[in-house]
Design an enzyme around this catalytic site. Structure first.
Site, PDB file in Angstrom:
ATOM      1  N   ARG A  22       0.816  -1.207   0.000  1.00  0.00           N
ATOM      2  CA  ARG A  22       0.000   0.000   0.000  1.00  0.00           C
ATOM      3  C   ARG A  22       0.855   1.264   0.000  1.00  0.00           C
ATOM      4  O   ARG A  22       0.339   2.356  -0.213  1.00  0.00           O
ATOM      5  CB  ARG A  22      -0.959  -0.019   1.209  1.00  0.00           C
ATOM      6  N   GLU A 161     -10.207  -9.594  12.554  1.00  0.00           N
ATOM      7  CA  GLU A 161      -9.666  -8.747  11.494  1.00  0.00           C
ATOM      8  C   GLU A 161     -10.817  -8.100  10.724  1.00  0.00           C
ATOM      9  O   GLU A 161     -11.897  -8.677  10.589  1.00  0.00           O
ATOM     10  CB  GLU A 161      -8.781  -9.567  10.557  1.00  0.00           C
ATOM     11  N   ASN A 176      -6.564  -3.700  17.995  1.00  0.00           N
ATOM     12  CA  ASN A 176      -5.273  -4.357  18.224  1.00  0.00           C
ATOM     13  C   ASN A 176      -4.133  -3.449  17.760  1.00  0.00           C
ATOM     14  O   ASN A 176      -4.069  -3.069  16.595  1.00  0.00           O
ATOM     15  CB  ASN A 176      -5.256  -5.674  17.427  1.00  0.00           C
ATOM     16  N   ARG A 429      43.378  40.768  -8.159  1.00  0.00           N
ATOM     17  CA  ARG A 429      42.292  41.260  -9.015  1.00  0.00           C
ATOM     18  C   ARG A 429      42.900  42.288  -9.951  1.00  0.00           C
ATOM     19  O   ARG A 429      44.015  42.780  -9.726  1.00  0.00           O
ATOM     20  CB  ARG A 429      41.191  41.897  -8.163  1.00  0.00           C
TER      21      ARG A 429
END
Ligand code: UD1
Ligand code: CA
Length: 448
Positions: A22, A161, A176, A429
């Site tokens: 599922r 069940e 349960n 730079r």
């Protein structure tokens, strides 16, 4: 958790072989995270606090799950259920772990991660008073999908069940949880007596209750709070469980002395450790393995994982601390700063728009806005070291491997490719040239 929660020699059999269809997932259900750690780790922790031994039933090809179990609970035995024939069949797969010196056996489900050890320990206490089987139940307004506990007084007669329940039985709201405790001497006999005469032809462990009653054994049910027994069968249930977990963890850190200004917007992991007098602003996310010391302020919209934050530090807003970030005391990490695998020593400030990766930064360093440690050359990662008291001018690129010595300065806009000596100034730079009147002449040429 206290050892006093363990009564007698007790084995937990944790069932985790189910495919979790599922979930519609390619990874085992119990490897999905809750509070940033896999479901199985939550259950192993509860089982570890309440029993002396653990046995885990896994399915074939669940290698990641097996290594997770070995890491978390090295003494646990692992048992393989090759065919998923139901919870009784799964429990029977662990029969090798059932030795004659055991007092109690608890079966738990790997997909029920919110159980508290105190609650599971209550099953042991109940069995200690005499019954042969004790089922942990919960009352809910939403019983659909759970096995219903059919009781008469204190006695548990059967677990029905959902698929087999009559309309009347379906109205029962006592369910349960999946935690069933047995006096060890009856366990294997009961499991072996369970058949599969039901529409799905599965061996249901829940049938052990009726069989025990037929044999004249005493079966009871005790109740715990519904919020602990959310079984995770789907992604929606995983999200429901996450909400319960977060609410609980937020309470825990607040009880330990942290202020959460908008608790519902702060997401914590199961192992998040937060000190006293820490303030957490809205919308902060903690991944796994985060430790926050005392007196830290975490401003809004920070994302933090596998990081240790030293006392008195201020983080964010909008900071991202990635794995391996270790800051000492009174460090400031400001907005739009990303830190990864870096040690930052006391009093150092990295306040704006910066990436610090694979670095070691000393005490009281000031890292200017827009500094980047260029740690990756496309193949390897290299380290940047910045000595205590150094000052990194804004918009500097530190091309690793490179070291900026203690007390050195890096001029703004530098691209630093070689080490800078202690107390030196590095400027790397183009030199600035000013052309007088150039702009005025330019505008004049194009003006209409
Ligand atoms: C189960 C109980 C139900 C209870 C609910 C609580 C049974 C028959 N039903 O239903 O009474 O209310 O949990 O959440 O016990 N597993 C295996 N091998 C198998 C089958 C299952 O290891 O062959 C494991 C699963 O991985 C899972 C656990 O057993 O961790 C429970 O199985 P699941 O299919 O989720 O049972 P539920 O339908 O939720
Ligand atoms: Ca389940």
């Amino acid at each position: 958790m206290a050892g006093s929660e363990k009564s007698g020699e007790a084995l937990a059999i944790i069932l985790a072989a189910g495919l979790g269809k599922r979930m519609r997932s390619d990874i085992p259900k119990v490897m999905h995270p809750l509070g940033g750690i896999p479901l199985i780790r939550h259950v192993l922790a509860t089982a570890g606090a309440t029993t002396t031994r653990r046995a885990v039933v896994v399915g074939p090809g669940m290698d990641n799950l097996e290594s997770e179990i070995k890491n978390q609970d090295p003494t646990a035995t692992i048992h393989h259920q090759t065919e998923r024939l139901g919870t009784a069949h799964a429990a029977g797969t662990a029969r090798d772990a059932v030795s004659s010196d055991l007092d109690f056996i608890y079966v738990m489900f790997g997909d029920t991660p919110l159980m508290r050890s105190e609650t599971v320990a209550a099953v042991g206490s109940a069995l200690g008073e005499g019954p042969d089987v004790c089922v942990l139940g919960f009352r809910t307004e939403h019983p659909t999908g759970y096995g219903r506990l059919l009781t008469e007084g204190d006695r548990l007669l059967a677990i029905r069940e959902e698929a087999a329940a009559s309309e009347a039985e379906k109205t029962v709201r006592f369910c349960n949880s999946g935690v069933m405790g047995f006096r060890a001497e009856h366990f294997i006999d009961l499991v072996d007596a369970i058949g599969n005469d039901n529409p799905k032809q599965e061996f249901y462990l829940t049938d052990a209750v009726e069989i025990a009653n037929e044999r004249g054994l005493t079966v009871v049910a005790i109740a715990g709070d519904e919020s602990e027994f959310l079984g995770i069968n789907s992604r929606a249930q995983l999200a429901d469980a996450e909400a319960v977990f977060q609410a609980r963890k937020r309470r825990e850190v607040m009880n330990n002395g942290a202020t959460l200004i908008a608790p519902d917007t702060v997401f914590l992991a199961a192992d998040t450790e937060i000190g006293r007098d820490v303030t957490i602003a809205p919308h902060v996310v903690f991944g796994p393995k985060v430790r926050v010391a005392d007196n830290v302020t975490i401003n809004a919209y920070c994302h933090i994982e596998d990081a240790a934050i030293g006392a008195g530090s201020t983080i964010g807003p909008f900071a991202r601390l990635r794995p391996g970030t270790r800051t000492r005391e009174n460090v400031k990490i400001g907005n739009f700063v990303e830190v990864k695998n870096a040690k930052i020593d006391a009093g150092t400030k990295v306040n704006h728009l910066t990436y610090i990766g694979d670095a070691e930064i000393g005490e009281n360093v000031n890292v200017g806005a827009g500094t980047i440690t260029c740690n990756y050359d496309g193949f390897n990662k290299h380290e940047t070291v910045i000595g205590s008291g150094a000052f990194i001018g804004s918009n500097s690129a530190l091309v690793a491997p490179v070291t900026v010595g203690e007390g050195a300065y890096v001029g703004s806009g530098s691209t630093v490719t070689t080490d800078v000596p202690k107390d030196a100034l590095a400027v790397a730079r183009g030199r600035q040239a000013n052309k007088d009147g150039w702009a005025r002449a330019f505008r004049k040429r194009f003006a209409k």
